[in-house]
Design a protein around this motif. Structure first.
Motif, mmCIF file in Angstrom:
data_model
loop_
_atom_site.group_PDB
_atom_site.id
_atom_site.type_symbol
_atom_site.label_atom_id
_atom_site.label_comp_id
_atom_site.label_asym_id
_atom_site.label_seq_id
_atom_site.Cartn_x
_atom_site.Cartn_y
_atom_site.Cartn_z
ATOM 1 N N ILE A 61 0.701 -1.063 -0.042
ATOM 2 C CA ILE A 61 0.032 0.001 -0.206
ATOM 3 C C ILE A 61 1.080 1.038 -0.293
ATOM 4 O O ILE A 61 0.211 2.216 0.079
ATOM 5 N N GLY A 62 2.149 1.094 0.042
ATOM 6 C CA GLY A 62 3.198 2.114 0.017
ATOM 7 C C GLY A 62 2.900 3.402 -1.030
ATOM 8 O O GLY A 62 2.699 4.665 -0.555
ATOM 9 N N PRO A 63 2.270 3.325 -2.188
ATOM 10 C CA PRO A 63 2.040 4.245 -3.115
ATOM 11 C C PRO A 63 0.785 4.985 -2.761
ATOM 12 O O PRO A 63 0.510 6.303 -3.017
ATOM 13 N N VAL A 64 -0.103 4.666 -1.906
ATOM 14 C CA VAL A 64 -1.473 5.132 -1.382
ATOM 15 C C VAL A 64 -1.411 5.447 0.068
ATOM 16 O O VAL A 64 -2.343 6.277 0.615
ATOM 17 N N PHE A 65 -0.341 5.139 0.769
ATOM 18 C CA PHE A 65 -0.160 5.085 2.222
ATOM 19 C C PHE A 65 0.069 6.613 2.790
ATOM 20 O O PHE A 65 0.869 7.420 2.046
ATOM 21 N N GLN A 66 -0.855 6.980 3.435
ATOM 22 C CA GLN A 66 -0.660 8.321 4.170
ATOM 23 C C GLN A 66 0.088 8.490 5.599
ATOM 24 O O GLN A 66 0.555 9.457 5.836
ATOM 25 N N GLY A 67 -0.181 7.549 6.245
ATOM 26 C CA GLY A 67 0.533 7.556 7.599
ATOM 27 C C GLY A 67 -0.423 6.944 8.720
ATOM 28 O O GLY A 67 -1.564 6.521 8.564
ATOM 29 N N CYS A 68 0.291 6.855 9.669
ATOM 30 C CA CYS A 68 -0.195 6.191 10.937
ATOM 31 C C CYS A 68 -0.252 7.008 12.222
ATOM 32 O O CYS A 68 0.696 7.868 12.442
#
Length: 125
Positions: A52-59
């Motif tokens: 999901i790296g390309p769409v990952f925003q953060g935790c």
């Protein structure tokens, strides 16, 4: 054009070498803020390298908890992670993501300097 909708999923796990203290219950405490900053950084690094790296925003770590009846050396971590639901991106595969996190944490045993309870990881549930 409208921006992609932001979607959330939860990640929960238990750290076996972070001594639980009441300071970790207080979001305004120095210990909570420092622990949250470290946890967010570790989770972000981990998930940016996943599918999901390309769409990952953060935790964002939302809580540190003590499980009644468990060892005080163990601290439960709750985090909410965000990704953008892009039309071109595959839907979130929670099972696949769980396996990727498992692989990147040495079988759910290590996250940075922290030892994990190998049976404690949950992705969205």
């Amino acid at each position: 054009t409208t921006g992609a909708a932001l979607e959330h999923f939860t990640v929960n796990f238990t750290i076996t070498n972070l001594l639980y203290s009441s300071e970790l219950e207080n979001p305004d405490s120095v210990k909570f803020r420092a622990s949250r900053r470290v946890m967010n950084t570790l989770l972000d690094r981990l998930l940016k390298k996943s599918s999901i790296g390309p769409v990952f925003q953060g935790c964002e770590t939302t809580a540190f908890r003590y499980e009644p009846g468990s060892d005080r050396d163990q601290t439960r971590v709750d985090a909410v992670c965000t990704y953008s639901k892009e039309p071109w991106a595959a839907p979130l595969d929670r099972v696949g993501l769980y396996h990727q996190v498992s692989n990147k944490t040495r079988g759910i045993t290590q996250l940075g300097p922290y030892s994990l309870d190998k049976d404690s990881l949950y992705v969205n549930g």
